[in-house]
Write a protein that holds these residues in place. Structure first.
Motif, PDB file in Angstrom:
ATOM      1  N   UNK A 169      -0.791  85.528  53.532  1.00 63.53           N
ATOM      2  CA  UNK A 169      -1.479  86.801  53.704  1.00 63.53           C
ATOM      3  C   UNK A 169      -0.570  87.829  54.361  1.00 63.53           C
ATOM      4  N   UNK A 170       0.110  87.420  55.452  1.00 65.81           N
ATOM      5  CA  UNK A 170       1.020  88.344  56.132  1.00 65.81           C
ATOM      6  C   UNK A 170       2.178  88.746  55.226  1.00 65.81           C
ATOM      7  N   UNK A 171       2.697  87.788  54.479  1.00 65.92           N
ATOM      8  CA  UNK A 171       3.800  88.088  53.567  1.00 65.92           C
ATOM      9  C   UNK A 171       3.366  89.067  52.485  1.00 65.92           C
ATOM     10  N   UNK A 172       2.164  88.849  51.943  1.00 66.51           N
ATOM     11  CA  UNK A 172       1.668  89.757  50.906  1.00 66.51           C
ATOM     12  C   UNK A 172       1.461  91.163  51.460  1.00 66.51           C
ATOM     13  N   UNK A 173       0.938  91.262  52.684  1.00 69.10           N
ATOM     14  CA  UNK A 173       0.756  92.581  53.299  1.00 69.10           C
ATOM     15  C   UNK A 173       2.098  93.277  53.510  1.00 69.10           C
ATOM     16  N   UNK A 174       3.084  92.527  53.985  1.00 69.44           N
ATOM     17  CA  UNK A 174       4.414  93.104  54.210  1.00 69.44           C
ATOM     18  C   UNK A 174       5.009  93.610  52.899  1.00 69.44           C
ATOM     19  N   UNK A 175       4.918  92.794  51.843  1.00 64.37           N
ATOM     20  CA  UNK A 175       5.477  93.201  50.553  1.00 64.37           C
ATOM     21  C   UNK A 175       4.747  94.415  49.997  1.00 64.37           C
ATOM     22  N   UNK A 176       3.415  94.470  50.218  1.00 65.33           N
ATOM     23  CA  UNK A 176       2.655  95.620  49.738  1.00 65.33           C
ATOM     24  C   UNK A 176       3.072  96.895  50.461  1.00 65.33           C
ATOM     25  N   UNK A 177       3.268  96.777  51.789  1.00 68.45           N
ATOM     26  CA  UNK A 177       3.709  97.950  52.567  1.00 68.45           C
ATOM     27  C   UNK A 177       5.092  98.398  52.114  1.00 68.45           C
ATOM     28  N   UNK A 178       5.990  97.432  51.917  1.00 66.57           N
ATOM     29  CA  UNK A 178       7.344  97.786  51.501  1.00 66.57           C
ATOM     30  C   UNK A 178       7.347  98.418  50.114  1.00 66.57           C
ATOM     31  N   UNK A 179       6.534  97.885  49.224  1.00 65.70           N
ATOM     32  CA  UNK A 179       6.470  98.466  47.880  1.00 65.70           C
ATOM     33  C   UNK A 179       5.904  99.880  47.931  1.00 65.70           C
ATOM     34  N   UNK A 180       4.910 100.088  48.797  1.00 64.94           N
ATOM     35  CA  UNK A 180       4.351 101.433  48.933  1.00 64.94           C
ATOM     36  C   UNK A 180       5.378 102.401  49.490  1.00 64.94           C
ATOM     37  N   UNK A 181       6.126 101.936  50.482  1.00 66.28           N
ATOM     38  CA  UNK A 181       7.147 102.799  51.069  1.00 66.28           C
ATOM     39  C   UNK A 181       8.251 103.113  50.070  1.00 66.28           C
ATOM     40  N   UNK A 182       8.622 102.128  49.267  1.00 71.08           N
ATOM     41  CA  UNK A 182       9.635 102.390  48.228  1.00 71.08           C
ATOM     42  C   UNK A 182       9.138 103.418  47.230  1.00 71.08           C
ATOM     43  N   UNK A 183       7.867 103.299  46.866  1.00 68.21           N
ATOM     44  CA  UNK A 183       7.295 104.249  45.924  1.00 68.21           C
ATOM     45  C   UNK A 183       7.245 105.653  46.522  1.00 68.21           C
ATOM     46  N   UNK A 184       6.815 105.735  47.789  1.00 68.51           N
ATOM     47  CA  UNK A 184       6.776 107.038  48.446  1.00 68.51           C
ATOM     48  C   UNK A 184       8.177 107.625  48.588  1.00 68.51           C
ATOM     49  N   UNK A 185       9.159 106.750  48.883  1.00 70.65           N
ATOM     50  CA  UNK A 185      10.533 107.240  48.983  1.00 70.65           C
ATOM     51  C   UNK A 185      11.036 107.778  47.664  1.00 70.65           C
ATOM     52  N   UNK A 186      10.672 107.105  46.566  1.00 68.54           N
ATOM     53  CA  UNK A 186      11.088 107.580  45.254  1.00 68.54           C
ATOM     54  C   UNK A 186      10.445 108.920  44.920  1.00 68.54           C
ATOM     55  N   UNK A 187       9.156 109.042  45.270  1.00 66.76           N
ATOM     56  CA  UNK A 187       8.472 110.313  45.006  1.00 66.76           C
ATOM     57  C   UNK A 187       9.069 111.433  45.842  1.00 66.76           C
ATOM     58  N   UNK A 188       9.375 111.117  47.109  1.00 69.96           N
ATOM     59  CA  UNK A 188       9.960 112.135  47.977  1.00 69.96           C
ATOM     60  C   UNK A 188      11.333 112.561  47.469  1.00 69.96           C
ATOM     61  N   UNK A 189      12.106 111.600  46.966  1.00 70.15           N
ATOM     62  CA  UNK A 189      13.404 111.959  46.408  1.00 70.15           C
ATOM     63  C   UNK A 189      13.249 112.878  45.197  1.00 70.15           C
ATOM     64  N   UNK A 190      12.262 112.577  44.371  1.00 69.07           N
ATOM     65  CA  UNK A 190      12.034 113.450  43.219  1.00 69.07           C
ATOM     66  C   UNK A 190      11.654 114.852  43.664  1.00 69.07           C
TER      67      UNK A 190
END
Length: 237
Positions: free
Chosen positions: A111-132
């Motif tokens: 559960x903790x691992x899945x939450x961490x991966x979800x947060x990291x994936x969200x942050x990567x997505x937000x970073x990509x959008x911000x770069x755009x």
């Protein structure tokens, strides 16, 4: 007893590791949220130290879970080989408790691992959008103007599609109404034909009634005339 001692030791290590693992996930999310609030130009993922720490701790916890699973399997083999029923029941109870602890730790880890991966994936997505967004803002005036024209043209196309869909919907509704009205007209026509077919019989009946009334009137007039003549003849005699 030696297996139980090893199991408790592994469970204590897993408990500490999972607490640290959960704190890492919480600090990762809080650090990213604080970085977003502090500055818009600061990258969301500017360091991979937490990511490396996450990978290292995940591997360590998986190894500890594997070891604890092996200890539980050994305890299960020893429990199956025990001959005394009362001793076997106590061992089965102890084994079940260690299995429940292992299951809880495994569930908490995933559960903790899945939450961490979800947060990291969200942050990567937000970073990509911000770069755009940053690349769009830093583009030249010509490119910005061209992009605005493309956006306006896209909006016009969307409006045209919406109008076409509305027109099609109105046409379909009109078709359904006309079909319904045609059915009503057919029903009225069939009723009119039925009434028209029944009218000749009604007219014939009315004519017969009129002929009978006329005949009765003639008979009554003749009787009255005869009676009047007879009365006159009787009176003059």
């Amino acid at each position: 007893a030696d297996l139980r001692k090893q199991a408790r030791q592994l469970e204590n290590e897993l408990d500490l590791k999972l607490v640290s693992f959960s704190k890492l996930c919480t600090s990762y999310s809080g650090a990213r949220d604080g970085r977003r609030d502090s500055s818009d130009t600061t990258p969301l993922l500017n360091g991979s130290s937490q990511d490396r720490m996450f990978e290292t701790m995940a591997v360590e916890i998986e190894q500890l879970l594997g070891k604890l699973t092996g200890i539980n399997d050994k305890m299960a083999e020893y429990t199956n080989s025990a001959g005394v029923p009362s001793l076997n029941a106590a061992l089965m109870h102890t084994l079940q408790r260690h299995r429940d602890i292992l299951q809880d730790y495994t569930h908490e880890f995933h559960k903790t691992k899945a939450n961490f991966l979800a947060i990291r994936e969200r942050e990567n997505l937000l970073g990509s959008v911000r770069k755009d967004i940053e690349s769009y803002k830093s583009g030249s005036g010509v490119n910005n103007r061209r992009t605005e024209l493309f956006l306006k043209e896209h909006e016009h196309l969307r409006n045209s599609d919406r109008l076409i869909e509305e027109t099609i919907s109105i046409a379909m509704a009109t078709k359904e109404n006309m079909t319904s009205q045609r059915g009503m007209l057919k029903s009225i026509q069939s009723k009119m034909n039925t009434l028209a077919n029944r009218f000749p019989a009604v007219n014939s009946l009315i004519q017969r009634i009129n002929l009978r009334k006329r005949r009765d009137s003639l008979i009554l007039g003749a009787v009255i005339g005869i009676c009047t003549i007879l009365l006159l003849l009787y009176a003059f005699h």
